[in-house]
Design a protein around this motif. Structure first.
Motif, PDB file in Angstrom:
ATOM      1  N   ARG A   1       0.834  -1.196   0.000  1.00 39.24           N
ATOM      2  CA  ARG A   1       0.000   0.000   0.000  1.00 39.24           C
ATOM      3  C   ARG A   1       0.872   1.250   0.000  1.00 39.24           C
ATOM      4  O   ARG A   1       1.996   1.238   0.480  1.00 39.24           O
ATOM      5  CB  ARG A   1      -0.933   0.006   1.205  1.00 39.24           C
ATOM      6  CG  ARG A   1      -1.953  -1.124   1.115  1.00 39.24           C
ATOM      7  CD  ARG A   1      -3.079  -1.019   2.078  1.00 39.24           C
ATOM      8  NE  ARG A   1      -3.890   0.185   1.979  1.00 39.24           N
ATOM      9  CZ  ARG A   1      -4.921   0.344   1.157  1.00 39.24           C
ATOM     10  NH1 ARG A   1      -5.244  -0.600   0.308  1.00 39.24           N
ATOM     11  NH2 ARG A   1      -5.622   1.453   1.173  1.00 39.24           N
ATOM     12  N   ILE A   2       0.296   2.296  -0.570  1.00 36.44           N
ATOM     13  CA  ILE A   2       0.989   3.569  -0.668  1.00 36.44           C
ATOM     14  C   ILE A   2       0.360   4.540   0.325  1.00 36.44           C
ATOM     15  O   ILE A   2      -0.859   4.613   0.433  1.00 36.44           O
ATOM     16  CB  ILE A   2       0.830   4.172  -2.084  1.00 36.44           C
ATOM     17  CG1 ILE A   2       1.316   3.193  -3.141  1.00 36.44           C
ATOM     18  CG2 ILE A   2       1.549   5.506  -2.200  1.00 36.44           C
ATOM     19  CD1 ILE A   2       0.903   3.590  -4.544  1.00 36.44           C
ATOM     20  N   VAL A   3       1.207   5.255   1.018  1.00 37.35           N
ATOM     21  CA  VAL A   3       0.732   6.379   1.817  1.00 37.35           C
ATOM     22  C   VAL A   3       1.589   7.572   1.437  1.00 37.35           C
ATOM     23  O   VAL A   3       2.816   7.489   1.436  1.00 37.35           O
ATOM     24  CB  VAL A   3       0.874   6.108   3.333  1.00 37.35           C
ATOM     25  CG1 VAL A   3       0.450   7.344   4.125  1.00 37.35           C
ATOM     26  CG2 VAL A   3       0.051   4.904   3.746  1.00 37.35           C
ATOM     27  N   VAL A   4       0.945   8.664   1.078  1.00 37.10           N
ATOM     28  CA  VAL A   4       1.676   9.901   0.817  1.00 37.10           C
ATOM     29  C   VAL A   4       1.380  10.869   1.952  1.00 37.10           C
ATOM     30  O   VAL A   4       0.216  11.119   2.283  1.00 37.10           O
ATOM     31  CB  VAL A   4       1.271  10.535  -0.529  1.00 37.10           C
ATOM     32  CG1 VAL A   4       2.034  11.840  -0.749  1.00 37.10           C
ATOM     33  CG2 VAL A   4       1.541   9.578  -1.677  1.00 37.10           C
ATOM     34  N   ASP A   5       2.436  11.360   2.548  1.00 34.39           N
ATOM     35  CA  ASP A   5       2.287  12.383   3.584  1.00 34.39           C
ATOM     36  C   ASP A   5       2.021  13.707   2.877  1.00 34.39           C
ATOM     37  O   ASP A   5       2.928  14.380   2.400  1.00 34.39           O
ATOM     38  CB  ASP A   5       3.574  12.450   4.409  1.00 34.39           C
ATOM     39  CG  ASP A   5       3.451  13.445   5.565  1.00 34.39           C
ATOM     40  OD1 ASP A   5       2.530  14.286   5.532  1.00 34.39           O
ATOM     41  OD2 ASP A   5       4.284  13.380   6.474  1.00 34.39           O
TER      42      ASP A   5
ATOM     43  N   PRO B   1      -4.124   4.205  -3.312  1.00 34.72           N
ATOM     44  CA  PRO B   1      -3.354   3.658  -2.191  1.00 34.72           C
ATOM     45  C   PRO B   1      -3.009   2.178  -2.343  1.00 34.72           C
ATOM     46  O   PRO B   1      -2.033   1.709  -1.756  1.00 34.72           O
ATOM     47  CB  PRO B   1      -4.255   3.879  -0.969  1.00 34.72           C
ATOM     48  CG  PRO B   1      -5.563   4.329  -1.480  1.00 34.72           C
ATOM     49  CD  PRO B   1      -5.436   4.699  -2.918  1.00 34.72           C
TER      50      PRO B   1
ATOM     51  N   GLN C   1       1.460  -1.978   5.345  1.00 35.41           N
ATOM     52  CA  GLN C   1       0.499  -1.517   6.336  1.00 35.41           C
ATOM     53  C   GLN C   1      -0.922  -1.503   5.810  1.00 35.41           C
ATOM     54  O   GLN C   1      -1.159  -1.340   4.677  1.00 35.41           O
ATOM     55  CB  GLN C   1       0.882  -0.130   6.871  1.00 35.41           C
ATOM     56  CG  GLN C   1       0.709   1.017   5.884  1.00 35.41           C
ATOM     57  CD  GLN C   1       1.895   1.200   4.945  1.00 35.41           C
ATOM     58  OE1 GLN C   1       2.522   0.262   4.535  1.00 35.41           O
ATOM     59  NE2 GLN C   1       2.201   2.434   4.609  1.00 35.41           N
TER      60      GLN C   1
END
Ligand code: F3S
Length: 63
Positions: free
Chosen positions: A2-6, A36, A63
């Protein structure tokens, strides 16, 4: 994966859009849209995008 961009950290450098245009999309200079869930076959591109982001805003993990 999964991708999370802050998004608080993202400064709109658009390296991610250039390297993985099927995953990242920039609207204006600050509104970054992304999928995501890493699409099939896109992991290498997403990892390149994460490595290329000048402010390390992209996290990729289980995550
Ligand atoms: Fe933002 Fe980094 Fe992409 S600053 S637009 S997440 S290359």
């Amino acid at each position: 994966m999964r991708i999370v961009v802050d998004l608080a950290r993202c400064q709109g450098y658009a390296q991610c859009v250039f390297l993985a245009p099927e995953v990242f999309e920039l609207h204006g200079e600050e509104a970054l849209l992304y999928d995501p869930a890493v699409p099939a076959g896109q992991l290498d591109r997403v990892l390149q995008a994460a490595a290329a982001c000048p402010v390390q805003a992209i996290l990729v993990g289980d995550q």
